[in-house]
Motif scaffolding. Structure first.
Motif, mmCIF file in Angstrom:
data_model
loop_
_atom_site.group_PDB
_atom_site.id
_atom_site.type_symbol
_atom_site.label_atom_id
_atom_site.label_comp_id
_atom_site.label_asym_id
_atom_site.label_seq_id
_atom_site.Cartn_x
_atom_site.Cartn_y
_atom_site.Cartn_z
ATOM 1 N N MET A 1 0.825 -1.189 0.000
ATOM 2 C CA MET A 1 0.000 0.000 0.000
ATOM 3 C C MET A 1 0.870 1.255 0.000
ATOM 4 S SD MET A 1 -3.233 -0.959 2.513
ATOM 5 C CE MET A 1 -4.171 0.520 2.184
ATOM 6 N N LEU A 2 2.024 1.186 0.681
ATOM 7 C CA LEU A 2 2.919 2.344 0.689
ATOM 8 C C LEU A 2 3.364 2.697 -0.725
ATOM 9 C CD1 LEU A 2 5.207 1.671 3.772
ATOM 10 C CD2 LEU A 2 3.667 3.612 3.472
ATOM 11 N N GLU A 3 3.730 1.683 -1.509
ATOM 12 C CA GLU A 3 4.152 1.943 -2.868
ATOM 13 C C GLU A 3 2.991 2.402 -3.733
ATOM 14 O OE1 GLU A 3 6.262 -1.450 -4.377
ATOM 15 O OE2 GLU A 3 8.049 -0.980 -3.207
ATOM 16 N N GLU A 4 1.787 1.904 -3.468
ATOM 17 C CA GLU A 4 0.616 2.263 -4.266
ATOM 18 C C GLU A 4 0.142 3.690 -3.999
ATOM 19 O OE1 GLU A 4 -2.599 -0.497 -3.592
ATOM 20 O OE2 GLU A 4 -1.269 -2.206 -3.864
ATOM 21 N N ILE A 5 -0.016 4.029 -2.716
ATOM 22 C CA ILE A 5 -0.656 5.310 -2.392
ATOM 23 C C ILE A 5 0.212 6.254 -1.583
ATOM 24 C CG2 ILE A 5 -2.973 4.327 -2.507
ATOM 25 C CD1 ILE A 5 -2.995 4.231 0.561
ATOM 26 N N GLY A 6 1.350 5.772 -1.078
ATOM 27 C CA GLY A 6 2.229 6.617 -0.280
ATOM 28 C C GLY A 6 1.769 6.711 1.163
ATOM 29 N N PHE A 7 2.663 7.218 1.999
ATOM 30 C CA PHE A 7 2.407 7.275 3.432
ATOM 31 C C PHE A 7 1.268 8.230 3.780
ATOM 32 C CE2 PHE A 7 3.030 9.024 7.672
ATOM 33 C CZ PHE A 7 3.024 7.856 8.426
#
Length: 183
Positions: A1-7
């Motif tokens: 999810m971090l790579e998909e939408i960022g922190f």
């Protein structure tokens, strides 16, 4: 999810929903979003790659630094940058990053430097933790600020400068030999 939408867009509710668990389950394991994200980073990036022993500590370090720079240029580099930034504002995240990401890399590289000193490649009076800092810090600074690219030429110049300052022997870069042998 971090790579998909960022922190910034990451939420504990979203993580719980994707995992099929309640939000309370997430909080049972992680005190906050930063700690969860840091642990995700540690699982996403390759574990501390072992630094081999080809007979030359210098060549082993050069290869390791090339591999590390490739990691920072990829998707993991963006996540590492976010985690370092987060760690500046959260003590738990800072401890997790230092203990589980940076410390194992420091230990591995310092061990290779020590091996090089024992074999007569490097000065035995060098501050090995400082040498680690001098090797890693420019890469992390470029990653964090975007002030310059992390490229092979820069890595080679950095290696020549840092390792040359503690070297007892050849001033050349063994990486060029390794690269041509691998090609």
């Amino acid at each position: 999810m971090l790579e998909e939408i960022g922190f910034d867009k990451l939420s504990l509710e979203g993580v719980a929903a994707r995992a099929g668990v309640g939000k309370a389950t997430i909080y049972r394991w992680w005190p906050n979003k930063s700690a969860l994200a840091m642990e995700a980073l540690l699982r996403a990036v390759e574990p501390t790659p072992p630094i081999g022993d080809c007979g030359s500590a210098r060549a082993d370090i050069e290869l390791h630094m090339m591999q590390f720079s490739q990691l920072l240029r990829g998707k993991s580099g963006r996540v590492v940058r976010e985690m370092i930034a987060l760690a500046q504002f959260d003590d738990v995240t800072m401890r997790i990053f230092n203990d589980n990401y940076l410390a194992p890399r420091r230990e591995a590289l310092v061990n290779v430097l020590r091996r090089g000193a024992q074999r007569g490649e490097f000065r035995d009076d060098a501050d090995l933790n400082l040498v680690f800092d001098l090797l890693y810090a420019p890469l992390l600074q470029r990653l964090l600020t975007g002030s310059a690219d992390i490229d092979e030429r820069q890595i080679q110049s950095q290696l020549k400068l840092v390792l040359g300052s503690i070297s007892l022997s050849q001033p050349f870069l063994a990486t060029s030999k390794i690269s041509s042998q691998q090609a």
